[in-house]
Design an enzyme around this catalytic site. Structure first.
Site, PDB file in Angstrom:
ATOM      1  N   HIS A 293       0.854  -1.193   0.000  1.00 46.75           N
ATOM      2  CA  HIS A 293       0.000   0.000   0.000  1.00 46.75           C
ATOM      3  C   HIS A 293       0.889   1.242   0.000  1.00 46.75           C
ATOM      4  CE1 HIS A 293      -3.277  -2.655   1.941  1.00 46.75           C
ATOM      5  NE2 HIS A 293      -3.643  -2.382   0.705  1.00 46.75           N
ATOM      6  N   SER A 466       3.428   1.731   3.325  1.00 45.45           N
ATOM      7  CA  SER A 466       2.582   1.472   4.492  1.00 45.45           C
ATOM      8  C   SER A 466       3.087   0.271   5.279  1.00 45.45           C
ATOM      9  CB  SER A 466       1.131   1.234   4.055  1.00 45.45           C
ATOM     10  OG  SER A 466       0.572   2.390   3.486  1.00 45.45           O
ATOM     11  N   TYR A 467       4.240  -0.270   4.861  1.00 44.67           N
ATOM     12  CA  TYR A 467       4.849  -1.441   5.499  1.00 44.67           C
ATOM     13  C   TYR A 467       3.941  -2.663   5.399  1.00 44.67           C
ATOM     14  CZ  TYR A 467       7.744   2.289   7.404  1.00 44.67           C
ATOM     15  OH  TYR A 467       8.554   3.387   7.524  1.00 44.67           O
ATOM     16  N   HIS A 468       3.227  -2.785   4.274  1.00 40.94           N
ATOM     17  CA  HIS A 468       2.311  -3.905   4.054  1.00 40.94           C
ATOM     18  C   HIS A 468       2.789  -4.757   2.878  1.00 40.94           C
ATOM     19  CE1 HIS A 468      -1.055  -1.114   5.823  1.00 40.94           C
ATOM     20  NE2 HIS A 468      -0.194  -1.532   6.742  1.00 40.94           N
ATOM     21  N   LEU A 469       4.051  -5.076   2.835  1.00 44.40           N
ATOM     22  CA  LEU A 469       4.620  -5.809   1.708  1.00 44.40           C
ATOM     23  C   LEU A 469       4.129  -7.260   1.677  1.00 44.40           C
ATOM     24  CD1 LEU A 469       8.067  -4.250   2.330  1.00 44.40           C
ATOM     25  CD2 LEU A 469       6.868  -4.017   0.152  1.00 44.40           C
TER      26      LEU A 469
END
Length: 552
Positions: A293, A466-469
């Site tokens: 994200h 968003s650190y949502h890898l």
């Protein structure tokens, strides 16, 4: 020799260690590259300001410079301690939408529909607060609460969002996600409950889980098509090895899991040969399908209301620290997001496609965790289901070398279009009563940004991770050459080797990824042990779609 070896000590790994060991029949070894989770900032939710940039607790990856975001490179911090990213992130708990997981199943991943996954979400969770028990868990190990904090700004944001077609919703993890309200987080009485705290450490007390920290996995040893053991490097640089009788689970995250597979000879054959790695299995999808994200943020100077900016310096900070130590509401016990808005960029859509993340605080541009000197409020914006896809690729056979990482942010036209619409909606909310009464001036992007082109340029210049890898070891049936693992999470072409973390997600859910990764750990344990899954939930018909519920 152990029964199972788990590579990684993060969120999914913590759940796996607990579930694989709970019968007492199996001996488990967990290899974590980072240190034990003893840093005091880990238990403090606001401590993410310190932990997120600490190289002792995080992997500090950098993306490849991308033309789609103005040639910038973005720092990607990933947890590198017991608990993984759950020890250093915001702890926000969002599951996503029913359709997200149904789409996984429709891609050929039997057993991964929302009805089949809901029991796993409930198994993990100890919901504290209101919620429909059909959807929410009450007996799990992970506390999920709504942080206690009175805020006129949060209340105003929720009211202004409702005036702009994002209705109030007290429980976005229930039947309907759409709406605005307060975020839920993995905290209890202002303390962070990482996955290690909730699952791994209790499992260790059973005596059959051994955790080795400062243990950097460098290769999975594969003999005759079967994973046999893991070679790793100790803190002092000396080599070591551990063997597995029944199997190995890679749970090192969306960047390190594909890296380890590639170093072990599992991946795109041409890439492996160019790096001097002998090819064990030619699997083109390893490292592909990476996505995240991408989030720019609006910042406003505040008038007439208290913000967190003034409470984290000098005497006010000392007061907040004392309140936190006494278990009372404190800014130090807050996640980095307090209020949400899940909305639709087009009224014709059946469900939300963008997220607004509101905080009665503001951060300096380009400075992680550094609060502005003026009273401010922030709203981050991201598209829920991005179509941009990138990759993770090793540069050489040297495990010490960081991989090339490119999430290809904003490379898909649809991502750009939805993000611009969402940014404009966020500004409209700030200009709507009652929130407009607190908005003194727009700091970012600034009043001069009006056209779609200007909004897109702003997003390219200021947006970040968003650190949502997810997605780099995607799940799919054997015939799908882009898939790395099957619906049973076993790596295609290798026996006794599984992947269980955010990397197996084929398409990102409409949410922060923490809840989904915990669910993956739960389901993976049943798959690996050959246990029957819990009965699928009998869901109500989707007549209560987000669109119709909002209209009513």
């Amino acid at each position: 020799m152990f029964d199972y070896v788990i590579v990684g000590g993060g969120s999914a790994a913590s759940v796996l260690a607990a579930r694989l060991s709970e019968s007492g029949e199996h001996k488990i070894c967990v290899l974590e590259a980072g240190p034990p989770d003893r840093n005091p900032y880990i238990r403090m939710p606001a401590g993410f300001i310190k932990t997120l940039s600490d190289p002792k607790l995080t992997w500090q990856f950098d993306t490849e410079p991308s033309p789609h975001i103005g040639g910038r490179s973005i720092r990607l911090a990933q947890g590198r301690t017991l608990g993984g990213s759950s020890a250093i992130n915001g702890g926000v708990y969002v599951r996503g939408q029913r359709a997200d997981f149904d789409q996984w199943a429709q891609r050929g991943n039997r057993g991964w529909s929302y009805a089949e996954l809901l029991p796993y979400f409930r198994r993990t969770e100890h919901r504290i607060g209101p919620g429909d028990d059909f959807y929410r868990g009450r007996a799990g190990a992970l506390p999920v609460s709504t942080p206690r904090w009175d805020s006129d700004l949060c209340d105003a944001f929720i009211a202004s969002a409702a005036a702009n077609a994002i209705p109030a919703n007290d429980d976005y993890n229930g039947a309907v996600q759409e709406g605005a309200g307060r975020y839920q987080s993995a905290t209890l009485n202002g303390r962070r409950h990482s996955a290690a705290f909730a699952f791994l450490h209790p499992a260790r007390r059973g005596g059959n889980v051994e955790v080795r920290t400062h243990a950097q996995a460098v290769r999975i040893r594969i003999e005759e098509g079967r994973a046999r053991g893991v070679d790793y490097v100790r803190r002092d640089g000396s080599p070591a090895t551990v063997d597995a009788r029944l199997g190995i689970v890679v749970a090192a995250g969306a960047l390190n899991s594909p890296k380890l597979l590639q170093l072990s000879g599992i991946g795109p054959a041409d890439l492996l040969r160019s790096c001097g790695v002998p090819v064990v299995v030619d699997r083109p999808g390893v490292g592909g399908n990476l996505h995240d994200h991408f989030s720019p943020r609006l910042v406003y100077r505040v008038r007439g209301a208290a913000t967190l900016n003034s409470r984290v310096k000098g005497l006010p900070l000392a007061v907040e620290a004392l309140r936190w130590l006494l278990g009372r509401p404190s800014v130090l016990g807050l996640s980095p997001a307090l209020a949400h808005g899940f909305g639709r960029s087009d009224p014709a859509l059946d469900a939300p496609d963008f997220t607004l993340v509101f905080m009665p605080a503001s951060y300096k541009a380009g400075r992680v965790g550094m609060l502005d000197d003026f009273p401010g409020m922030t709203c981050g914006v991201w598209q829920m289901r991005p179509e941009s896809r990138g990759h993770v690729s090793i540069h050489s056979a040297d495990w010490r070398e960081a991989p090339a990482v490119d999430p290809a942010y904003l490379s898909a036209e649809s991502d750009r279009r939805v993000l611009v619409k969402a940014l404009k909606r966020a500004r409209t909310i700030f200009r709507t009563a009652p929130l407009d009464g607190f908005a003194d001036s727009e700091i970012l992007p600034g009043e001069k940004v009006e056209s779609d082109e200007a909004w897109l340029e702003f997003a390219r210049d200021y947006g970040s991770t968003s650190y949502h890898l997810v997605g780099s070891c995607a799940m799919g049936p054997p015939g799908d050459r882009t898939a790395v693992v099957g619906p049973d999470l076993r790596v295609h072409g290798i026996d006794c080797l599984w992947v269980a973390d955010s990397s197996i997600i084929p398409s990102i859910p409409s949410a922060n990824t923490y809840a989904a990764v915990l669910m993956i750990g739960e389901k993976a344990a049943d798959l690996i042990l050959g246990r029957a899954p819990p009965p699928a939930a009998i869901l109500p018909e989707p007549a209560g779609s987000a669109r119709r519920v909002a209209a009513s």
